[in-house]
Write a protein that holds these residues in place. Sequence first.
Motif, short mmCIF file in Angstrom:
data_model
loop_
_atom_site.label_atom_id
_atom_site.label_comp_id
_atom_site.label_asym_id
_atom_site.label_seq_id
_atom_site.Cartn_x
_atom_site.Cartn_y
_atom_site.Cartn_z
N THR A 255 -9.30 7.07 3.06
CA THR A 255 -8.93 7.32 1.67
C THR A 255 -8.62 8.80 1.46
O THR A 255 -7.73 9.16 0.67
CB THR A 255 -10.05 6.87 0.73
OG1 THR A 255 -10.33 5.48 0.98
CG2 THR A 255 -9.67 7.04 -0.72
N PRO A 296 -7.53 1.84 -2.92
CA PRO A 296 -8.27 2.66 -1.94
C PRO A 296 -9.43 3.43 -2.57
O PRO A 296 -9.27 4.08 -3.60
CB PRO A 296 -7.20 3.61 -1.40
CG PRO A 296 -6.12 3.62 -2.43
CD PRO A 296 -6.13 2.27 -3.06
N ARG A 297 -10.59 3.33 -1.96
CA ARG A 297 -11.78 4.05 -2.42
C ARG A 297 -12.79 4.05 -1.27
O ARG A 297 -12.62 3.36 -0.28
CB ARG A 297 -12.38 3.37 -3.64
CG ARG A 297 -12.60 1.88 -3.48
CD ARG A 297 -13.07 1.24 -4.76
NE ARG A 297 -12.88 -0.20 -4.74
CZ ARG A 297 -13.38 -1.03 -5.64
NH1 ARG A 297 -14.11 -0.55 -6.64
NH2 ARG A 297 -13.16 -2.32 -5.55
N TYR A 300 -12.69 4.08 3.73
CA TYR A 300 -11.45 3.49 4.25
C TYR A 300 -10.58 2.96 3.11
O TYR A 300 -11.07 2.26 2.21
CB TYR A 300 -11.77 2.37 5.22
CG TYR A 300 -12.45 2.85 6.48
CD1 TYR A 300 -11.72 3.44 7.50
CD2 TYR A 300 -13.83 2.73 6.64
CE1 TYR A 300 -12.34 3.90 8.65
CE2 TYR A 300 -14.46 3.18 7.78
CZ TYR A 300 -13.71 3.77 8.79
OH TYR A 300 -14.33 4.23 9.92
N ALA A 301 -9.29 3.28 3.18
CA ALA A 301 -8.38 2.92 2.10
C ALA A 301 -8.05 1.44 2.08
O ALA A 301 -7.81 0.86 1.02
CB ALA A 301 -7.09 3.75 2.23
N GLY A 307 -14.39 0.18 0.72
CA GLY A 307 -14.21 1.33 1.60
C GLY A 307 -15.31 1.57 2.61
O GLY A 307 -15.25 2.54 3.38
N HIS A 310 -13.27 -0.86 7.36
CA HIS A 310 -11.83 -1.11 7.19
C HIS A 310 -11.50 -2.56 7.55
O HIS A 310 -12.24 -3.24 8.26
CB HIS A 310 -11.00 -0.15 8.03
CG HIS A 310 -11.22 -0.25 9.51
ND1 HIS A 310 -10.76 -1.31 10.26
CD2 HIS A 310 -11.87 0.58 10.37
CE1 HIS A 310 -11.08 -1.13 11.52
NE2 HIS A 310 -11.78 -0.01 11.63
#
Length: 402
Positions: A255, A296-297, A300-301, A307, A310
């Motif tokens: 992210t 995304p937060r 990992y987006a 997040g 992933h």
Amino acid sequence: MASGAVTFYWRVTINGKTAREVIGVYDPSAPPKSLQPTSKGYSIIAAMRAAEVLAAQHHANLDKGGFAGVKAAEQEAKARAVTAKLEAAQFTLQALLTDYCDHLEALGRVAHKDARSIFKLHVIEAWPKVAALPANLVTGEQIADMMRRVIELGKARTSNKLRSYMRAAYQTAKAARSKASIPVRFKSYNVTHNPGADTEPDESANKADKRPLTAEELRGYWQAIKTAPGFRGAVLRLHLLTGGQRIEQLVNLLTSNVTGDSIMLFDGKGRPGKPPRPHTVPLIPQAAAALLECQPRGTYAISTDKGETHLSAITLSHWAVAASALPDFQAKRIRSGVETLLASARISSDIRGRLQSHGISGVQARHYDGHDYMEEKRQALETLFRLLDAPEASNVVQLKTA
């Protein structure tokens, strides 16, 4: 002795120092003229013969400190043998392969997962006795036998990957002697020869897939995912509209590496021992919208748990297959299809390579060309979107009459 027993010693003085070496106990029942000790001890003559042997060793090694030097050398040899035995138990082939995978992981190379799986299935579990050998005693023939077994299982491509990873692991240990950037532990394997380099790959298994999606197939795939709802549809659109990036790299998008008009991926497919190479991909509006839908937060987006982890690359591939109505569809054909489509639109091979993060070779490209090519990559992605979203008849070109 206090017990009444008699013990024979050989005594010597060298450099002003006196030392005694035990020969053994006296056996009064031994034949007086016997030259060899009995099970109970020595006769006097047998003890004299033993003393003569010690004296001969002493005089033959005066330049090394006499008998004391001989004993010290023997003790050192015993210590080396013990150390070698311990190292043989510690620095095995299995340990080398594990250390190599840990080294890849420390460098940020996602290949460590694939290497661990292949080593576990096709070396450690399949060949436990060889895996337990000291790494520097494993031969190229033994590695070839491992590869042969994998080929016989119908996995020729995996056999070549096993060879590649094995060769790289040994090369890392071998290079540790002269390359300071390699962890010092690899020196302990005492590898001076790379047995993986003595093997030959199965060339037939290394042929590239010559089945990129055609322009019509890509357009059909785009129509299938263009309005697909939810997170799944958004991820599939993002993958296609960023140029068919490598799925493993895309799902690892952080992210923190997302901006309003670009994303930064990390390409771990470069030279062995090198850290992943940053790879920035511009976002056209449609791709930016797809990424926004992914919300995304966290770390990992592209994630289904806010997040924390992933999305799996396998999951994304399965979603792509499910979305396509084409027979024998594979997600990897999207990437080659995008490149083929852009080539037909006269996007240069250099720009296509930079967009899809192919290896950039040559001194000029690697060391002198500092241009980021963001505008060129953006134009290529805009061209891709126009070609994907165009009506089927739009690819017909009207020829001008002379």
